[in-house]
Structure formats: structure tokens, C-alpha cells
Design a protein around this motif. Structure first.
Motif, PDB file in Angstrom:
ATOM      1  N   LYS A   1       0.831  -1.205   0.000  1.00  0.00           N
ATOM      2  CA  LYS A   1       0.000   0.000   0.000  1.00  0.00           C
ATOM      3  C   LYS A   1       0.867   1.256   0.000  1.00  0.00           C
ATOM      4  O   LYS A   1       0.608   2.203  -0.751  1.00  0.00           O
ATOM      5  N   VAL A   2       1.903   1.257   0.817  1.00  0.00           N
ATOM      6  CA  VAL A   2       2.811   2.398   0.880  1.00  0.00           C
ATOM      7  C   VAL A   2       3.500   2.587  -0.464  1.00  0.00           C
ATOM      8  O   VAL A   2       3.595   3.702  -0.983  1.00  0.00           O
ATOM      9  N   LEU A   3       3.971   1.499  -1.061  1.00  0.00           N
ATOM     10  CA  LEU A   3       4.642   1.587  -2.351  1.00  0.00           C
ATOM     11  C   LEU A   3       3.692   2.080  -3.438  1.00  0.00           C
ATOM     12  O   LEU A   3       4.081   2.869  -4.296  1.00  0.00           O
ATOM     13  N   ASN A   4       2.453   1.617  -3.419  1.00  0.00           N
ATOM     14  CA  ASN A   4       1.463   2.074  -4.401  1.00  0.00           C
ATOM     15  C   ASN A   4       1.192   3.569  -4.253  1.00  0.00           C
ATOM     16  O   ASN A   4       1.094   4.293  -5.252  1.00  0.00           O
TER      17      ASN A   4
ATOM     18  N   GLU B   1       2.186   9.104  -6.224  1.00  0.00           N
ATOM     19  CA  GLU B   1       2.733  10.447  -5.996  1.00  0.00           C
ATOM     20  C   GLU B   1       3.857  10.753  -6.974  1.00  0.00           C
ATOM     21  O   GLU B   1       3.935  11.851  -7.528  1.00  0.00           O
ATOM     22  N   ILE B   2       4.726   9.784  -7.221  1.00  0.00           N
ATOM     23  CA  ILE B   2       5.823   9.972  -8.178  1.00  0.00           C
ATOM     24  C   ILE B   2       5.267  10.209  -9.575  1.00  0.00           C
ATOM     25  O   ILE B   2       5.725  11.104 -10.294  1.00  0.00           O
ATOM     26  N   LYS B   3       4.265   9.423  -9.973  1.00  0.00           N
ATOM     27  CA  LYS B   3       3.650   9.616 -11.289  1.00  0.00           C
ATOM     28  C   LYS B   3       3.016  11.001 -11.388  1.00  0.00           C
ATOM     29  O   LYS B   3       3.113  11.662 -12.424  1.00  0.00           O
ATOM     30  N   ASN B   4       2.387  11.439 -10.319  1.00  0.00           N
ATOM     31  CA  ASN B   4       1.765  12.761 -10.294  1.00  0.00           C
ATOM     32  C   ASN B   4       2.824  13.853 -10.458  1.00  0.00           C
ATOM     33  O   ASN B   4       2.652  14.792 -11.252  1.00  0.00           O
TER      34      ASN B   4
END
Length: 104
Positions: free
Chosen positions: A36-39, A44-47
Motif C-alpha cells: 500500500k505504501v509503495l502504491n 505520488e511519483i507519477k503525479n
């Protein structure tokens, strides 16, 4: 814990409250699963990458407009330069005619 506080008078009520809070908070706070944390981090990185790509696109468009504007200015400068060269040649010819007339 209360027994410790009654046996050890040096343990302040503040310390016992802190201990009780930390023990209680451990039972209230369950660690989130790693997936869940990684997702969430991935989202956030994609954003952030999407925002960065948009900024780069806007800057590239602005740079392209600057290049077009500079091309227009250069074209106008070349036109003016050619016009001035023609005027200079015309004046040279007129002066040559005047010089020939005066010499005759």
C-alpha cells in the motif's frame, strides 16, 4: 506500570503518562502494508512526473514561440537591409549621373 510509579517515587506522573501514551499509541497505530505504501508512493511519483512533463511542455511551447518571434524579427531586418542596399545603389547611380553632368 502503576506499581513502578508507586515503588519508585522518582518516576514523575509526566513520565508515566508518556509511557502509557506510547503503549496506547502502539496499539492504535498499525503499520500499513508495504504494498500500500509503495502504491501510494508510485502514484505520488507519477503525479509529480506528470506535473514536471506539463511544465516542460509549456516551456517548450514558449521557447518555440520565442524562436518564431525571432525568425520574424530577422526576416524583417533582412528586408530592411535589402531595401537600404537598394537605396544606397540608387543614390550611387544618381551621384554618378550628377558627377558626369558636372564634369561635362
Amino acid at each position: 506500570m502503576e506499581n513502578e510509579a508507586s515503588e519508585n517515587p522518582q518516576l514523575s506522573s509526566l513520565e508515566s503518562t508518556d509511557l502509557a501514551f506510547s503503549e496506547g499509541s502502539q496499539s492504535l497505530h498499525k503499520p500499513e502494508p508495504l504494498d500500500k505504501v509503495l502504491n501510494e508512493m508510485n502514484k505520488e511519483i507519477k503525479n509529480l512526473l506528470s506535473k514536471y512533463a506539463n511544465i516542460l511542455s509549456e516551456r517548450a511551447a514558449m521557447d518555440a514561440s520565442y524562436v518564431e518571434e525571432l525568425d520574424g524579427i530577422l526576416k524583417e531586418a533582412r528586408t530592411i537591409e535589402n531595401h537600404l542596399k537598394q537605396k544606397r545603389e540608387s543614390l550611387k547611380q544618381r551621384f554618378a549621373v550628377i558627377t558626369n553632368t558636372l564634369q561635362s
